[in-house]
Write a protein that holds these residues in place. Structure first.
Motif, short mmCIF file in Angstrom:
data_model
loop_
_atom_site.label_atom_id
_atom_site.label_comp_id
_atom_site.label_asym_id
_atom_site.label_seq_id
_atom_site.Cartn_x
_atom_site.Cartn_y
_atom_site.Cartn_z
N LEU A 177 -39.98 63.94 -0.59
CA LEU A 177 -39.42 62.60 -0.78
C LEU A 177 -40.41 61.70 -1.48
O LEU A 177 -41.62 61.92 -1.41
N GLN A 178 -39.85 60.73 -2.16
CA GLN A 178 -40.69 59.68 -2.76
C GLN A 178 -40.22 58.33 -2.23
O GLN A 178 -40.75 57.82 -1.26
N CYS A 179 -39.16 57.75 -2.81
CA CYS A 179 -38.70 56.46 -2.28
C CYS A 179 -38.02 56.62 -0.93
O CYS A 179 -37.96 55.69 -0.15
N GLY A 180 -37.48 57.80 -0.67
CA GLY A 180 -36.86 58.08 0.63
C GLY A 180 -35.39 57.72 0.74
O GLY A 180 -34.78 57.95 1.78
N PHE A 181 -34.82 57.16 -0.33
CA PHE A 181 -33.43 56.71 -0.19
C PHE A 181 -32.47 57.87 0.04
O PHE A 181 -31.55 57.79 0.86
N CYS A 182 -32.69 58.97 -0.66
CA CYS A 182 -31.79 60.11 -0.52
C CYS A 182 -32.11 60.95 0.72
O CYS A 182 -31.34 61.84 1.07
N CYS A 231 -30.97 63.02 -6.03
CA CYS A 231 -32.27 62.38 -5.84
C CYS A 231 -32.75 61.89 -7.20
O CYS A 231 -32.81 62.67 -8.14
N ARG A 232 -33.08 60.61 -7.28
CA ARG A 232 -33.50 60.07 -8.58
C ARG A 232 -35.02 60.14 -8.76
O ARG A 232 -35.53 59.76 -9.80
N CYS A 233 -35.74 60.61 -7.74
CA CYS A 233 -37.21 60.53 -7.79
C CYS A 233 -37.90 61.88 -7.96
O CYS A 233 -38.82 62.01 -8.76
N THR A 234 -37.54 62.86 -7.17
CA THR A 234 -38.42 64.02 -6.97
C THR A 234 -38.26 65.13 -7.99
O THR A 234 -39.11 66.01 -8.07
#
Ligand code: FES
Ligand code: FES
Length: 161
Positions: free
Chosen positions: A98-103, A135-138
């Motif tokens: 995870l990065q931002c954690g939203f997903c 997921c928009r980050c990882t």
């Protein structure tokens, strides 16, 4: 109307409207804001919970249709009873899933559903099963690593159900 369901092992009720989605019921009716809402259109998977043991995008069902059923689990029900992280949550932390954690709540819930169903999936199967969760980050790679790391664990330890 009053809607009652079992959530994370406990009977819970709230007054709600007939048009209320399960995601809104959990967040606004019961205060369980760990279930995230990213799109409200069945695309992102951030709202995934388990209903009677099956993964469900909670923005796709009405709360009244889940009345009397068991929401096992939301992300709030995933930790072990002593408060420590479950195997799947720990794997996400250990493998930087995870990065931002939203997903992440939805990713954890869909991953737990996969491993309950298939304890030792191939990487290809993991990628296929998770394709409804965005997921928009990882870039997904570390999420897949986390799920593979958790694979093979005792399914009873995947979630405190
Ligand atoms: Fe339910 Fe995106 S909020 S799928
Ligand atoms: Fe940011 Fe997945 S960690 S959306």
């Amino acid at each position: 109307m009053k809607v009652t369901m079992t959530v994370n092992g406990r009977p819970m009720s709230a007054e709600t409207e007939g048009r209320t989605l399960l995601s809104s019921f959990l967040r606004d009716g019961l205060g369980l804001t760990g279930t995230h809402v990213g799109c409200d259109t069945t695309q992102c998977g951030a709202c995934t919970v388990h209903v009677d043991g099956e993964p469900v995008k909670s923005c796709t069902v009405l709360a009244q249709d889940v009345a009397g059923k068991s929401v096992t689990t939301t992300i709030e029900g995933m930790a072990n009873k002593d408060g420590s992280l479950s195997v799947i949550q720990q794997a996400f932390q250990d493998h930087h899933g995870l990065q931002c954690g939203f997903c992440t709540p939805g990713m954890v819930m869909i991953s737990a559903a996969l491993l309950n169903e298939k304890p030792n999936p191939t990487e290809e199967e993991v990628r296929h099963y998770l394709k409804g969760n965005i997921c928009r980050c990882t870039g997904y790679h570390n999420i897949v690593k986390a799920v593979m790391a958790a694979a093979g664990a005792d399914s009873r330890k995947l979630a405190a159900e």
